[in-house]
Design a protein around this motif. Structure first.
Motif, PDB file in Angstrom:
ATOM      1  N   UNK A 157       0.738  -1.118  -0.122  1.00 24.80           N
ATOM      2  CA  UNK A 157      -0.020   0.009   0.050  1.00 24.80           C
ATOM      3  C   UNK A 157       0.983   1.279   0.223  1.00 24.80           C
ATOM      4  N   UNK A 158       1.969   1.112   0.729  1.00 20.76           N
ATOM      5  CA  UNK A 158       2.799   2.330   0.710  1.00 20.76           C
ATOM      6  C   UNK A 158       3.823   2.465  -0.201  1.00 20.76           C
ATOM      7  N   UNK A 159       4.070   1.190  -0.904  1.00 17.35           N
ATOM      8  CA  UNK A 159       5.232   1.391  -1.751  1.00 17.35           C
ATOM      9  C   UNK A 159       4.467   0.762  -3.109  1.00 17.35           C
ATOM     10  N   UNK A 160       3.892   1.192  -3.792  1.00 19.34           N
ATOM     11  CA  UNK A 160       2.981   0.572  -4.834  1.00 19.34           C
ATOM     12  C   UNK A 160       4.025   0.138  -5.873  1.00 19.34           C
ATOM     13  N   UNK A 161       3.718  -0.646  -6.712  1.00 23.89           N
ATOM     14  CA  UNK A 161       4.260  -0.927  -8.008  1.00 23.89           C
ATOM     15  C   UNK A 161       5.589  -1.972  -7.868  1.00 23.89           C
ATOM     16  N   UNK A 162       6.293  -1.930  -6.534  1.00 22.42           N
ATOM     17  CA  UNK A 162       7.456  -2.778  -6.628  1.00 22.42           C
ATOM     18  C   UNK A 162       7.204  -4.185  -6.743  1.00 22.42           C
TER      19      UNK A 162
ATOM     20  N   UNK B  69      12.721  -3.655   2.042  1.00 23.58           N
ATOM     21  CA  UNK B  69      11.310  -2.877   2.255  1.00 23.58           C
ATOM     22  C   UNK B  69      10.211  -3.929   2.335  1.00 23.58           C
TER      23      UNK B  69
ATOM     24  N   UNK C 258      16.125  -3.705  -7.886  1.00 26.08           N
ATOM     25  CA  UNK C 258      14.670  -4.137  -8.303  1.00 26.08           C
ATOM     26  C   UNK C 258      14.859  -5.272  -9.024  1.00 26.08           C
TER      27      UNK C 258
ATOM     28  N   UNK D 276      10.708   4.436 -16.181  1.00 23.90           N
ATOM     29  CA  UNK D 276      10.463   5.538 -15.283  1.00 23.90           C
ATOM     30  C   UNK D 276      11.798   6.279 -15.155  1.00 23.90           C
TER      31      UNK D 276
ATOM     32  N   UNK E  31       4.897   5.944  -8.200  1.00 27.84           N
ATOM     33  CA  UNK E  31       3.320   5.878  -7.697  1.00 27.84           C
ATOM     34  C   UNK E  31       3.797   6.375  -6.204  1.00 27.84           C
ATOM     35  N   UNK E  32       4.956   5.674  -5.585  1.00 23.59           N
ATOM     36  CA  UNK E  32       5.372   6.373  -4.137  1.00 23.59           C
ATOM     37  C   UNK E  32       5.393   7.604  -3.850  1.00 23.59           C
TER      38      UNK E  32
ATOM     39  N   UNK F 153       1.993   9.002  -3.950  1.00 25.39           N
ATOM     40  CA  UNK F 153       1.343   8.728  -2.838  1.00 25.39           C
ATOM     41  C   UNK F 153       1.810   9.781  -1.756  1.00 25.39           C
TER      42      UNK F 153
END
Lengths: 519, 316
Positions: free
Chosen positions: A124-129, A163, A419, A432, B52-53, B56
């Motif tokens: 929720x806090x680090x989306x997309x990883x 994380x 990543x 990105x 995205x982070x 957010x």
């Protein structure tokens, strides 16, 4: 008469005392091994106690938290809290089998529900990883399934990084931030004074190999010179990975009480070229830059030998690195390519020009190491082929803004490869980091390959795809690789068992303090 | 006197408003994307971030609202005593400041003491024995003190006294003994300025008529200097020392970094790089209040030192 007797008596008494003393102390010179407390004080450059949802500091540096999978000393993904896993044939569902019999420090059992909770909080806090996640379900007590909407081949990489550390549900607050350091690891947090020190104690109920160390104190020492002096003075026993700047190595190596350790790490640094505007929109000019820059000299003279000259973008430590991309250095070839691209020295002033304009480019960097260190030799080397480089050092925020807007011609950057998705993020035309870090590189072959690679679960197949991608990236000289980093650690000689890991993991469970025999 | 103090304290609010408004505007104008800076400060490397982070964070912390709304919200909370939470660590700002401030206060006080212990005696002696060897030695020392960069002095002190001699610890704040090297580093620089000021102030006072009168009366030289000259000479010195002290309370960033001293100087600098608005505003507010208080104390001390001011006030 009395006086004389007294005098005699005192003399005899003294002689007796001396004899007694010698006898007693003679007994003591016999060798006793000193009982050594298994405590280590380490010095780190930044706060190891973490920050907002700070689990990412704990896992790698401190072992309070653990991960589902981790990386071996050979950079392979190996089981940790997940014992095995498989992927469905359509590549959309990952099934993880979890280790049984593990408890969090607060007694809560480690099971699929706990894992799902933790992952959802982090996600929720680090989306997309974690990729395009559709759902996460606990199938039974020790099995978790993660389903994606599209195949996401590199899921294991983020799961191996700090994380996504496994924390007890009680560790989180309502915002999803880890506020209590409750993990499954071999050490527990005893005290944390933010930005000052972190004290860890052994977890005697640890599921794995019990550590020898009873207590670890990690002090935050931001200044490089102070950290090294603290080690020399014995105030700390160990400096963590990357905490010794190359200039200080000679001092430490000459000290017989200190052992200096070096390790090649995945991080690489390169010169990024703005591929979307002249002059670097021309591939011949980019290639010329690579031929003009002498990576070996930079490493040897400016980095003091602490680095490995790089031909391709991936450090040799990375499992999918191309083994055969050579470091290019050939001034004549560079000049030839520049001439072909239309850059000649028409007015013989030593500077190349084209259509009346001189070859002047800006190199926008921050002052953070190693940007300025490599920028200056690059500037000098490019001057040799008739290119004027203007170095602009900006504050970090200002630099990022300028680079994002494409105001630069060149900048320096690095890749950490954590990543698992670096090729896509850096070299796909919509990646990105390709756009935010100033390369603006675009090649349809690389686009297609990196997209495919991202979705290919089979390791061997992905390796072949990445090999091809790296070859094209090198051919097109999307960036000019300079060096891959060697990190340095140092310990006092009574600290044993520390082995440097390419991914900055500290093997606290193996470290112990050797007893020293006293004379 | 109380009316005077009350009036001065009211000024505090005006100053807080001005300082925090100015700080906020400057931060807002600083280049770079605050949400990105905060994300990096929270999570470490840029590589570990996704767009995205960052978005957010921007949404959660209200960083996309117009500047005046962000400031207004902060001011509203601040007036109710809530300085908010750090955007980087999530910890309460007041808690962070109050945890770090004692370290800064401790260092400031001891540095001032070190500075006084050197500067006042040397300054007075240099003035009394003007143009003698002592005077030249004193002034050369002062010149050295002011020319030495404090980070250089800090590292040298550590190298000699901690690493080679082992008399003092290298860094950190664990006991009284940890205070000594940082205090000497800061104290020396300040002593240099204070010494010169003391000397020139004493020289000026000693040239005054009333000193000649005191001597003519047959007063012992020690009393002439110690009682009459000294107190009057201290007025300009107290002003400067007050300002020095107030600036020490802002935190001596370089010394704090080198000695790993957990003061507010580093807190403020780190939060500026991280664009941690809450901490920056909180720190500046705190420091502004301290400055006003210290200046008030300095002004009140004039009344003690100079009776003319004391009686003058009453008359008004």
């Amino acid at each position: 008469m009395l006086k004389r007797i007294l005098k005699r008596a005192t003399l005899v008494g003294l002689i007796c005392l001396v004899i007694l003393g010698t006898v007693l102390f003679a007994g003591c010179t016999k060798e006793v091994e000193v009982e050594v407390t298994q405590e280590v004080v380490a010095g780190w450059a930044s706060d190891m106690g973490g920050s907002y949802g700070g689990a990412h500091h704990y896992s790698v540096g401190t072992r309070v938290f653990e991960l589902l999978v981790t990386k071996s000393f050979e950079s392979e993904i190996i089981p940790k809290l997940a014992t095995s896993w498989e992927v469905s044939d359509d590549g959309l569902t990952w099934t993880f089998h979890l280790r049984e019999g593990v408890k969090f420090h607060d007694g809560t059992p480690f099971n699929a529900d706990a894992v799902r909770f933790t992952l959802e909080m982090h996600h929720k806090r680090r989306p997309s990883h974690l990729g395009p996640v559709a759902s996460m379900t606990a199938i039974d007590e020790y099995t978790l399934q993660i389903t994606h909407t599209e195949p996401y081949a590199t899921l294991l990489y983020p799961l191996s990084w700090s994380f996504f550390a496994m924390a007890s549900p009680g560790a989180f607050d309502e915002k999803g931030v880890i506020v209590n350091a409750i993990g499954t690891g071999p050490f527990k947090e005893e005290e944390w004074i933010p930005k000052e020190k972190l004290v860890l104690v052994r977890n005697d109920d640890y599921w794995g190999k019990t550590p020898k160390l009873e207590r670890i104190t990690i002090k935050t020492i931001p200044d490089d010179a102070t950290r090294v002096m603290a080690l020399e003075a014995g105030e700390i026993d160990m400096i963590g990975p990357g905490g010794v700047p190359p200039e200080q190595i000679a001092v430490l190596e000459n000290n017989p009480e200190i052992e200096v350790m070096k390790k090649t790490v995945p991080s690489v640094n390169y010169l990024a070229l703005n591929c979307q505007k002249p002059p670097f929109d021309d591939v011949r000019v980019r290639q010329a830059i690579d031929y003009a820059v002498d990576q070996e000299s930079i490493v040897k003279f400016v980095l003091g030998g602490f680095g490995i000259p790089l031909g391709g973008v991936a450090s040799a430590v990375i499992d999918w690195a191309h083994p055969n991309i050579p470091v290019k250095y050939d001034i004549e070839r560079a000049k030839q390519l520049l001439n072909e691209a239309g850059w000649i020295d028409a007015d013989s002033n030593g500077i190349l020009d084209k259509n009346g304009e001189e070859f002047r480019v800006s190199l926008i960097i921050t002052s953070r190491w190693p940007a300025l260190t490599i920028a200056e030799p690059i500037q000098a080397q490019l001057r040799n082929v008739g290119i004027i480089v203007e170095i602009q050092v900006l504050e970090a925020g200002a630099c990022r803004k300028a680079v994002r807007a494409g105001e630069h011609d060149m900048t320096t950057d690095g890749i950490g490869f954590r990543s698992g998705n670096s090729l896509y993020r850096r070299f796909h035309s919509e990646g990105d980091m390709n756009l935010s870090r100033g390369s603006f590189f675009s090649d349809s072959r690389v686009d297609e390959l990196t997209e495919r690679g991202r979705g290919t679960i089979d390791q061997e197949e992905r390796y072949q795809i990445y090999l091809e991608a790296q070859e094209i990236i090198a051919e097109e000289t999307a960036v000019v690789p300079i060096f891959s980093q060697i990190q340095i650690s140092a310990v006092r000689d009574n600290i044993k068992g520390y082995k440097m890991h390419p991914w900055y993991i500290v093997n606290w469970v193996d470290i112990f303090v050797a007893g020293r025999a006293e004379e | 006197m109380t009316k005077y103090i009350a009036k001065r304290l009211l000024l505090v609010f005006v100053i807080i408003l001005g300082v925090t408004l100015l700080t906020f505007s400057l931060m807002h104008l600083a280049p770079g994307d605050p949400a990105e800076q905060i994300a990096i400060a929270r999570y470490g490397m840029e590589e570990d971030l996704s767009q995205e982070t960052i978005e957010l964070i921007r949404e959660q912390e209200g960083l996309d609202a117009p500047a005046y709304i962000q400031y207004g919200k902060w001011l509203n909370h601040a007036l109710h005593g809530d300085l908010g939470c750090s955007l980087v660590t999530g910890e309460s700002v007041s808690k962070e400041i109050l945890r770090r401030f004692p370290a800064t206060l401790q260092l400031a006080l001891v540095s001032m003491i070190v500075s006084f212990l050197i500067a006042i005696p040397v300054g007075i002696l240099s003035a009394v024995k003007q143009n003698s060897a002592i005077d030249y030695l004193g002034m050369t020392g002062a010149l050295l003190g002011v020319s030495m960069p404090n980070f250089w002095l800090a590292l040298l002190l550590i190298l000699l006294f901690s690493v080679h001699l082992g008399w003092f610890p290298v860094c950190g704040r664990e006991g009284i003994v940890h205070l000594i090297l940082p205090a000497i580093t800061l104290g020396t620089g300040m002593a240099a300025i204070t010494t010169r000021l003391t000397r020139s102030s004493m020289l000026e006072v000693m040239g005054q008529n009333y000193i000649r009168t005191a001597r003519a009366k047959g007063l012992a030289e020690k009393l002439v200097i110690g009682k009459h000259a000294f107190k009057n000479a201290m007025i300009p010195v107290v002003t400067i020392v007050g300002l020095q002290f107030a600036s020490l309370l802002e935190g001596a960033v370089i010394v704090e970094t080198i000695f790993a001293w957990p003061g507010i100087g580093r807190l403020l600098v780190d939060s500026i790089f991280a664009r941690d608005f809450a901490v920056i505003q909180g720190c500046t507010l705190f420091i502004a209040v301290i400055f006003v208080l210290v200046n008030l104390i300095v002004d009140l001390s004039y009344a003690y030192l100079d009776p003319r001011i004391r009686y003058g006030r009453r008359r008004a």
